[in-house]
Design an enzyme around this catalytic site. Sequence first.
Site, PDB file in Angstrom:
ATOM      1  CB  THR A  55      -2.324  13.268   5.910  1.00  0.00           C
ATOM      2  OG1 THR A  55      -2.995  12.002   4.939  1.00  0.00           O
ATOM      3  CG2 THR A  55      -0.939  12.846   6.756  1.00  0.00           C
ATOM      4  CB  SER A 115      -5.368   4.633   2.074  1.00  0.00           C
ATOM      5  OG  SER A 115      -5.420   5.616   1.625  1.00  0.00           O
ATOM      6  CE  LYS A 167       4.920   7.348  -1.590  1.00  0.00           C
ATOM      7  NZ  LYS A 167       4.170   7.689  -0.114  1.00  0.00           N
ATOM      8  CE  LYS A 206      -4.246   2.015   0.351  1.00  0.00           C
ATOM      9  NZ  LYS A 206      -3.678   2.830  -0.367  1.00  0.00           N
TER      10      LYS A 206
HETATM   11  N1  GLU Z   1       1.011   8.804   0.158  1.00  0.00           N
HETATM   12  C1  GLU Z   1       0.679   8.510   1.458  1.00  0.00           C
HETATM   13  C2  GLU Z   1       1.255   8.307   2.772  1.00  0.00           C
HETATM   14  O1  GLU Z   1       2.398   8.488   2.383  1.00  0.00           O
HETATM   15  C3  GLU Z   1      -1.065   8.357   1.892  1.00  0.00           C
HETATM   16  C4  GLU Z   1      -0.692   6.365   0.965  1.00  0.00           C
HETATM   17  C5  GLU Z   1      -2.551   5.845   1.186  1.00  0.00           C
HETATM   18  O2  GLU Z   1      -2.881   6.048   2.021  1.00  0.00           O
HETATM   19  O3  GLU Z   1      -1.516   4.837   0.861  1.00  0.00           O
HETATM   20  O4  GLU Z   1       1.021   7.946   3.364  1.00  0.00           O
END
Ligand code: GLU
Length: 423
Positions: A187, A352, A103, A67
């Site tokens: 976040t 998420s 990622k 994820k």
């Molecule tokens: N890009 C966000 C992070 O670095 C969210 C990742 C997600 O929701 O999967 O945590």
Amino acid sequence: MSDTLAGALSQLKKAASYTDVPDEVLEALSFPKEVLTARISVRMDNGARRSFEAWRCRYDDTRGPTKGGIRFHPDANLEEVVTLAFWMTFKCAVANLPYGGGKGAIRVDPSKLSRRELERLSRAYVHAFASMIGPDRDIPAPDVYTNAMVMGWMADEYSSLVGYPCPAVITGKPIPLGGSLGRDGATAKGGFYVLNNLLAEVGLENCERRAVVQGFGNAGATIAAMLHQDGWKIIAVSDTGGCVHDGCGLDPQKLAEAKKEHGSVIGYAKGVSGGKVTTMERDEMFALECDLLVPAALEDQITKDNAGAINASVIMELANGPVTAEADKVLEEKGVTVIPDILANAGGVTVSYFEWVQNRQGFYWTEEEVQHKLRPIMDRESAAIWRLSQKKSITLRTAAYVLGLERIAEAIQAHGTQNYFCP
Ligand code: GLU
């Protein structure tokens, strides 16, 4: 190896020294499981074809499907993607989600693309990485300079490839396309819960409540508004256009309006508050005397060169990796408490996860239900990390890595280790 990746791996080693995790587990966590590089070719509005470099990394999937977000950034590169996927692995473990870490990125400046070009690029990314992603394999989400609209295009593209609607392949989607209520501000909200949970522990209970926020994207703008509403004075804020400062406090609502009108928070200085507002450079802003500094932009912002001048009691990392490993040491010596990214910004990936669960069960929750489920996770894990840091006399970052490592190691060891097979 980049300094950022080396710093991340050194954090793993350091955490391991406070556990009895076997070497074979550390070896497994020292390399990404799967990395794909692709060159994405897109038709531009002027008729010409242009190609972009892109990546996706699935770092470790022992605890579940990988994820993590996809960023569009002109400086994106493979090692950064791998480092961010490593951090996601630990972040998901810290929040105790049934996920590994991943990622992705495209090396592009999205502000230079038209909306149509951006849509074509987003869809082309899914084509290039279709074999890697999937609702049970690897689930992307928004990251730097990607948003709900981009996630919607990507989910749609994946759905047309597999031949049926598949919202669970990606999170952070628009609500009508299967997004979750509360994902947008998650976040910052998660960080806000963590901060309030640890307020007394980190010595901020009776402080003057002066905060500095670096970055005014989704996370930065939302935390500034939340802190302001909670009685904090936002004395400085920055974005890529510059930094604005007012010792009497800035108004996040007006900052958002200034950003909309002038393209940067710097527009706030144009007469909004009768000359009290000044502009300054990033490092000058980092050196401001304050109680809380919230880096909410990119990695590697607080380095060994500017860490010594930091004048904040607490740093809460809403960005991923804003403090380098070297700066961490300087801050520890100075007595600055750092609430680490893998705890502080884990609210995003947690909601998420809720979105993915809702997509899979086809049953959607109210905003209250989302908050009702998010808060206990942030409270429980911040309290656990605090206790661990006290028990072992280690920083909150090392404690967070210890907690994450123990959970990942438990999963790896459940398949059997050398001790099991050759006792
Ligand atoms: N890009 C966000 C992070 O670095 C969210 C990742 C997600 O929701 O999967 O945590």
